[in-house]
Design a protein around this motif. Structure first.
Motif, PDB file in Angstrom:
ATOM      1  N   ASP A 205      -9.192   5.400  -4.346  1.00 47.21           N
ATOM      2  CA  ASP A 205      -9.610   4.024  -4.594  1.00 47.21           C
ATOM      3  C   ASP A 205     -10.588   3.930  -5.761  1.00 47.21           C
ATOM      4  OD1 ASP A 205      -9.094   1.557  -2.338  1.00 47.21           O
ATOM      5  OD2 ASP A 205      -8.281   3.526  -1.897  1.00 47.21           O
ATOM      6  N   LEU A 206     -11.334   4.978  -6.013  1.00 45.17           N
ATOM      7  CA  LEU A 206     -12.203   4.988  -7.193  1.00 45.17           C
ATOM      8  C   LEU A 206     -11.362   4.947  -8.462  1.00 45.17           C
ATOM      9  CD1 LEU A 206     -15.047   5.216  -8.418  1.00 45.17           C
ATOM     10  CD2 LEU A 206     -14.785   7.712  -8.313  1.00 45.17           C
ATOM     11  N   MET A 207     -10.272   5.729  -8.505  1.00 46.72           N
ATOM     12  CA  MET A 207      -9.366   5.679  -9.661  1.00 46.72           C
ATOM     13  C   MET A 207      -8.792   4.272  -9.814  1.00 46.72           C
ATOM     14  SD  MET A 207      -7.376   9.360  -9.374  1.00 46.72           S
ATOM     15  CE  MET A 207      -6.510   9.168 -10.934  1.00 46.72           C
ATOM     16  N   MET A 208      -8.412   3.659  -8.697  1.00 51.92           N
ATOM     17  CA  MET A 208      -7.904   2.293  -8.739  1.00 51.92           C
ATOM     18  C   MET A 208      -8.954   1.338  -9.309  1.00 51.92           C
ATOM     19  SD  MET A 208      -5.976   1.747  -5.104  1.00 51.92           S
ATOM     20  CE  MET A 208      -4.327   2.369  -4.762  1.00 51.92           C
ATOM     21  N   ALA A 209     -10.188   1.462  -8.831  1.00 52.43           N
ATOM     22  CA  ALA A 209     -11.257   0.570  -9.278  1.00 52.43           C
ATOM     23  C   ALA A 209     -11.504   0.711 -10.770  1.00 52.43           C
ATOM     24  CB  ALA A 209     -12.532   0.853  -8.485  1.00 52.43           C
ATOM     25  N   HIS A 210     -11.528   1.932 -11.269  1.00 55.70           N
ATOM     26  CA  HIS A 210     -11.737   2.137 -12.708  1.00 55.70           C
ATOM     27  C   HIS A 210     -10.630   1.472 -13.518  1.00 55.70           C
ATOM     28  CE1 HIS A 210     -14.411   5.962 -12.039  1.00 55.70           C
ATOM     29  NE2 HIS A 210     -15.076   4.830 -11.899  1.00 55.70           N
ATOM     30  N   ASN A 211      -9.388   1.567 -13.032  1.00 52.14           N
ATOM     31  CA  ASN A 211      -8.279   0.932 -13.747  1.00 52.14           C
ATOM     32  C   ASN A 211      -8.369  -0.592 -13.674  1.00 52.14           C
ATOM     33  OD1 ASN A 211      -7.020   3.283 -14.680  1.00 52.14           O
ATOM     34  ND2 ASN A 211      -5.890   3.562 -12.775  1.00 52.14           N
TER      35      ASN A 211
ATOM     36  N   LEU B 137      -7.778  -3.683  -1.350  1.00 48.94           N
ATOM     37  CA  LEU B 137      -8.355  -4.825  -2.057  1.00 48.94           C
ATOM     38  C   LEU B 137      -9.486  -5.508  -1.302  1.00 48.94           C
ATOM     39  CD1 LEU B 137      -5.062  -6.451  -3.423  1.00 48.94           C
ATOM     40  CD2 LEU B 137      -6.613  -4.868  -4.596  1.00 48.94           C
ATOM     41  N   GLN B 138      -9.644  -5.231  -0.007  1.00 49.85           N
ATOM     42  CA  GLN B 138     -10.651  -5.928   0.789  1.00 49.85           C
ATOM     43  C   GLN B 138     -12.056  -5.540   0.347  1.00 49.85           C
ATOM     44  OE1 GLN B 138      -9.140  -4.366   4.456  1.00 49.85           O
ATOM     45  NE2 GLN B 138     -10.798  -2.902   4.692  1.00 49.85           N
ATOM     46  N   ARG B 139     -13.007  -6.407   0.653  1.00 50.10           N
ATOM     47  CA  ARG B 139     -14.393  -6.164   0.254  1.00 50.10           C
ATOM     48  C   ARG B 139     -15.137  -5.284   1.259  1.00 50.10           C
ATOM     49  NH1 ARG B 139     -13.910 -11.830  -1.172  1.00 50.10           N
ATOM     50  NH2 ARG B 139     -14.181 -12.156  -3.426  1.00 50.10           N
ATOM     51  N   GLU B 140     -14.606  -5.179   2.457  1.00 49.35           N
ATOM     52  CA  GLU B 140     -15.229  -4.337   3.476  1.00 49.35           C
ATOM     53  C   GLU B 140     -14.672  -2.914   3.405  1.00 49.35           C
ATOM     54  OE1 GLU B 140     -17.699  -5.330   5.419  1.00 49.35           O
ATOM     55  OE2 GLU B 140     -17.629  -7.278   4.431  1.00 49.35           O
ATOM     56  N   LYS B 141     -15.285  -1.999   4.149  1.00 49.69           N
ATOM     57  CA  LYS B 141     -14.782  -0.631   4.183  1.00 49.69           C
ATOM     58  C   LYS B 141     -13.378  -0.594   4.780  1.00 49.69           C
ATOM     59  CE  LYS B 141     -18.622   2.616   4.084  1.00 49.69           C
ATOM     60  NZ  LYS B 141     -19.321   3.703   4.815  1.00 49.69           N
TER      61      LYS B 141
ATOM     62  N   GLY C 221     -11.222  -2.737  -3.959  1.00 48.74           N
ATOM     63  CA  GLY C 221     -11.704  -4.110  -3.984  1.00 48.74           C
ATOM     64  C   GLY C 221     -13.196  -4.198  -3.746  1.00 48.74           C
ATOM     65  N   ALA C 222     -13.699  -3.401  -2.809  1.00 52.00           N
ATOM     66  CA  ALA C 222     -15.136  -3.395  -2.544  1.00 52.00           C
ATOM     67  C   ALA C 222     -15.913  -2.920  -3.765  1.00 52.00           C
ATOM     68  CB  ALA C 222     -15.429  -2.505  -1.335  1.00 52.00           C
ATOM     69  N   LEU C 223     -15.415  -1.877  -4.419  1.00 51.69           N
ATOM     70  CA  LEU C 223     -16.090  -1.332  -5.599  1.00 51.69           C
ATOM     71  C   LEU C 223     -16.073  -2.340  -6.749  1.00 51.69           C
ATOM     72  CD1 LEU C 223     -14.618   2.287  -5.490  1.00 51.69           C
ATOM     73  CD2 LEU C 223     -16.860   1.554  -4.675  1.00 51.69           C
ATOM     74  N   VAL C 224     -14.925  -2.974  -6.967  1.00 49.35           N
ATOM     75  CA  VAL C 224     -14.802  -3.946  -8.055  1.00 49.35           C
ATOM     76  C   VAL C 224     -15.615  -5.199  -7.765  1.00 49.35           C
ATOM     77  CG1 VAL C 224     -13.172  -5.464  -9.247  1.00 49.35           C
ATOM     78  CG2 VAL C 224     -12.576  -3.076  -8.843  1.00 49.35           C
ATOM     79  N   SER C 225     -15.582  -5.672  -6.518  1.00 47.63           N
ATOM     80  CA  SER C 225     -16.339  -6.861  -6.143  1.00 47.63           C
ATOM     81  C   SER C 225     -17.835  -6.644  -6.353  1.00 47.63           C
ATOM     82  CB  SER C 225     -16.054  -7.225  -4.681  1.00 47.63           C
ATOM     83  OG  SER C 225     -16.758  -8.380  -4.287  1.00 47.63           O
ATOM     84  N   ALA C 226     -18.312  -5.426  -6.070  1.00 50.67           N
ATOM     85  CA  ALA C 226     -19.729  -5.124  -6.268  1.00 50.67           C
ATOM     86  C   ALA C 226     -20.121  -5.238  -7.739  1.00 50.67           C
ATOM     87  CB  ALA C 226     -20.048  -3.732  -5.740  1.00 50.67           C
ATOM     88  N   ARG C 227     -19.169  -4.982  -8.628  1.00 49.64           N
ATOM     89  CA  ARG C 227     -19.422  -5.055 -10.068  1.00 49.64           C
ATOM     90  C   ARG C 227     -19.232  -6.461 -10.621  1.00 49.64           C
ATOM     91  NH1 ARG C 227     -18.539  -0.100 -12.797  1.00 49.64           N
ATOM     92  NH2 ARG C 227     -18.666  -1.309 -14.741  1.00 49.64           N
ATOM     93  N   LEU C 228     -18.180  -7.164 -10.179  1.00 51.81           N
ATOM     94  CA  LEU C 228     -17.794  -8.429 -10.792  1.00 51.81           C
ATOM     95  C   LEU C 228     -18.313  -9.656 -10.057  1.00 51.81           C
ATOM     96  CD1 LEU C 228     -14.077  -7.791 -11.867  1.00 51.81           C
ATOM     97  CD2 LEU C 228     -16.180  -7.419 -13.176  1.00 51.81           C
TER      98      LEU C 228
ATOM     99  N   TYR D  51     -14.328 -11.542  -9.026  1.00 53.74           N
ATOM    100  CA  TYR D  51     -13.279 -10.923  -8.215  1.00 53.74           C
ATOM    101  C   TYR D  51     -12.988 -11.823  -7.023  1.00 53.74           C
ATOM    102  CZ  TYR D  51     -10.820  -7.614  -5.163  1.00 53.74           C
ATOM    103  OH  TYR D  51      -9.886  -7.004  -4.357  1.00 53.74           O
ATOM    104  N   SER D  52     -11.718 -12.108  -6.792  1.00 51.95           N
ATOM    105  CA  SER D  52     -11.310 -12.920  -5.647  1.00 51.95           C
ATOM    106  C   SER D  52     -10.229 -12.182  -4.876  1.00 51.95           C
ATOM    107  CB  SER D  52     -10.773 -14.275  -6.127  1.00 51.95           C
ATOM    108  OG  SER D  52     -10.347 -15.062  -5.038  1.00 51.95           O
ATOM    109  N   PHE D  53     -10.285 -12.294  -3.545  1.00 58.05           N
ATOM    110  CA  PHE D  53      -9.345 -11.568  -2.683  1.00 58.05           C
ATOM    111  C   PHE D  53      -8.728 -12.503  -1.660  1.00 58.05           C
ATOM    112  CE2 PHE D  53      -9.050  -8.929   1.364  1.00 58.05           C
ATOM    113  CZ  PHE D  53      -7.762  -8.487   1.096  1.00 58.05           C
ATOM    114  N   VAL D  54      -7.401 -12.573  -1.685  1.00 62.51           N
ATOM    115  CA  VAL D  54      -6.628 -13.334  -0.698  1.00 62.51           C
ATOM    116  C   VAL D  54      -5.665 -12.361  -0.017  1.00 62.51           C
ATOM    117  CG1 VAL D  54      -4.946 -15.180  -0.333  1.00 62.51           C
ATOM    118  CG2 VAL D  54      -6.820 -15.505  -1.966  1.00 62.51           C
ATOM    119  N   PRO D  55      -5.955 -11.932   1.212  1.00 65.87           N
ATOM    120  CA  PRO D  55      -5.023 -11.045   1.927  1.00 65.87           C
ATOM    121  C   PRO D  55      -3.853 -11.831   2.487  1.00 65.87           C
ATOM    122  CG  PRO D  55      -6.859 -11.587   3.355  1.00 65.87           C
ATOM    123  CD  PRO D  55      -7.153 -12.239   2.018  1.00 65.87           C
ATOM    124  N   THR D  56      -2.785 -11.122   2.795  1.00 63.66           N
ATOM    125  CA  THR D  56      -1.647 -11.716   3.487  1.00 63.66           C
ATOM    126  C   THR D  56      -1.674 -11.272   4.948  1.00 63.66           C
ATOM    127  OG1 THR D  56      -0.269 -11.797   1.499  1.00 63.66           O
ATOM    128  CG2 THR D  56       0.877 -11.846   3.609  1.00 63.66           C
TER     129      THR D  56
END
Length: 405
Positions: free
Chosen positions: A265-271, A290-294, A310-317, A321-326
């Motif tokens: 997920d760190l690789m995902m966040a960097h991308n 993509l969720q903001r929680e663990k 998502g949690a890592l990116v949300s902490a930065r942006l 950053y917006s998240f809509v789960p299905t």
């Protein structure tokens, strides 16, 4: 569960979704609770089309190999290759077999070609990206492609005395690619080459190559295009990310799988952050990434828990950053039947709509102290939406029934 939630329900339309948010986010992330269901991907395609046309999003990135994604981007932006070739070689995780993914790529290419058969200007062009690492459940890729591409970008543009090694040295240290992709290494750390002497030298060289890329920015951005520079940065973070991942594949501690999940997920966040730097982007992946929680997962050695991309990116942006789960009602072809009425999915299943968008904060207010029971899935491939994550979401896309693709 007798709760009136009609006021929280909206049509699955770009305007309704954007109306739930304080402003257009730099990254709009749409999650899915299971992979491989074209019913969900068809809805994604239509919503993303509207967001491109009405809100100015110009990149679509999905949970697929970031290096393979370059094949798709080349086709979408310039028509390189054929659609069949792109679907075969441009995706990981088997996603290239999806008819809905094929339609997404076809539409993106068509969008970039105007009625007069001219290409759209670069500023208006749609781009594609994979944001996952070159990783599968069974193995991680060799770092060869990323390392050699980074070295190949730098070698004609900087002095030979600045390069930390030659291409021949990289080739010798890398050895055969099947050493890196050994299928037993995921379960047996002893089968991994990630902590070998050669891998250790490669980690140092990769770090030096990335540092050289960074120290030469003023020169390189005048010598090459922005796209070439962005790709070199992608090769650099992929090479270092893969070598780090392989190192911990060889770990024998109890934290091994927790660390590997976190590193993916760190690789995902960097991308994702690199994509956000380029402009507003639409993101699609599993809810758990993509969720903001663990995120949590039950694995063969026990439960693991890690911070998602998502949690890592949300902490930065932040609000960027917006998240809509299905969430969904049934996947009957996998034994997922009508949800119990006291669950979140059961509450939404009672609505008349086949699919809709729910105002998650307003739903949480309507529920008050009444919290839905957690749903238990009879099929490992579907992860119900945890009621505790309701406040973690900007909205919820609900799909009542998922038909067999």
């Amino acid at each position: 569960m007798a709760t009136d939630i009609k006021d929280t329900v909206h049509a699955v339309e770009a305007a309704a979704v954007m109306g739930l948010l304080p402003a257009r986010p730099q990254l709009f992330a749409l999650g899915e609770p299971t992979h491989g269901e074209d019913t969900l991907l068809d809805l994604r395609n239509e919503l993303f089309r509207q967001l491109v046309e009405q809100e100015g999003y110009r990149t679509i990135t999905i949970e697929s190999d970031c290096l393979r994604g370059l094949v798709v981007d080349d086709y979408v932006t310039s028509g390189t290759g054929t659609l069949d070739e792109v679907m075969e070689h441009g995706f990981s995780h088997g996603f290239g077999a999806s008819a809905a993914n094929r339609e997404l790529v076809r539409w993106m290419r068509a969008y970039n070609v105007r009625a007069d058969n001219d290409e759209r200007p670069a500023s208006e062009r749609l781009r594609f990206a994979g944001f996952d690492g070159p990783l599968e459940i069974t193995h991680a890729a060799s770092p060869r492609q990323a390392l050699t591409a980074l070295h190949g970008y730098l070698s004609p543009r900087v002095g030979a005395d600045l390069l930390p090694c030659t291409g021949e040295t990289l080739d010798r240290l890398l050895g055969a690619d099947d050493r890196w992709t050994h299928p037993e290494a995921m379960m047996d750390p002893a089968q991994s080459v990630g902590q070998s002497a050669e891998a250790g030298q490669l980690r140092l060289l990769a770090d030096d190559l990335v540092a050289l890329l960074d120290t030469q920015i003023p020169h390189l951005i005048t010598e090459t295009s922005r796209d070439d520079w962005d790709r070199a940065r992608l090769y650099g973070r992929t090479a270092t990310g893969l070598l780090r991942y392989h190192y911990w594949m060889a770990d024998t501690s109890a934290a091994r799988m927790t660390r590997l999940c976190a590193l993916r997920d760190l690789m995902m966040a960097h991308n994702l952050l690199a994509t956000a730097d380029r402009g507003p982007a639409l993101v699609h992946a599993h809810n758990s990434h993509l969720q903001r929680e663990k995120s949590t997962m039950q694995m063969w050695q026990g439960p693991v828990e890690w911070w998602s991309a998502g949690a890592l990116v949300s902490a930065r942006l932040g609000e960027g950053y917006s998240f809509v789960p299905t969430a969904l009602g049934t996947i009957r072809h996998h034994g997922v039947d009508t949800p119990p009425p006291d669950t979140l999915e059961g509450l939404l299943y009672a609505l008349p709509d086949d699919h809709c968008v729910i105002d998650a904060p307003r739903l949480a207010t309507a529920l008050g102290d009444t919290r839905p029971a957690p749903r238990v899935s009879p099929w490992f491939g579907y992860a119900p939406l945890a009621p505790a994550h309701l406040a973690d979401s900007d909205g919820i896309l609900f799909v009542k029934d998922v038909s067999q693709s």
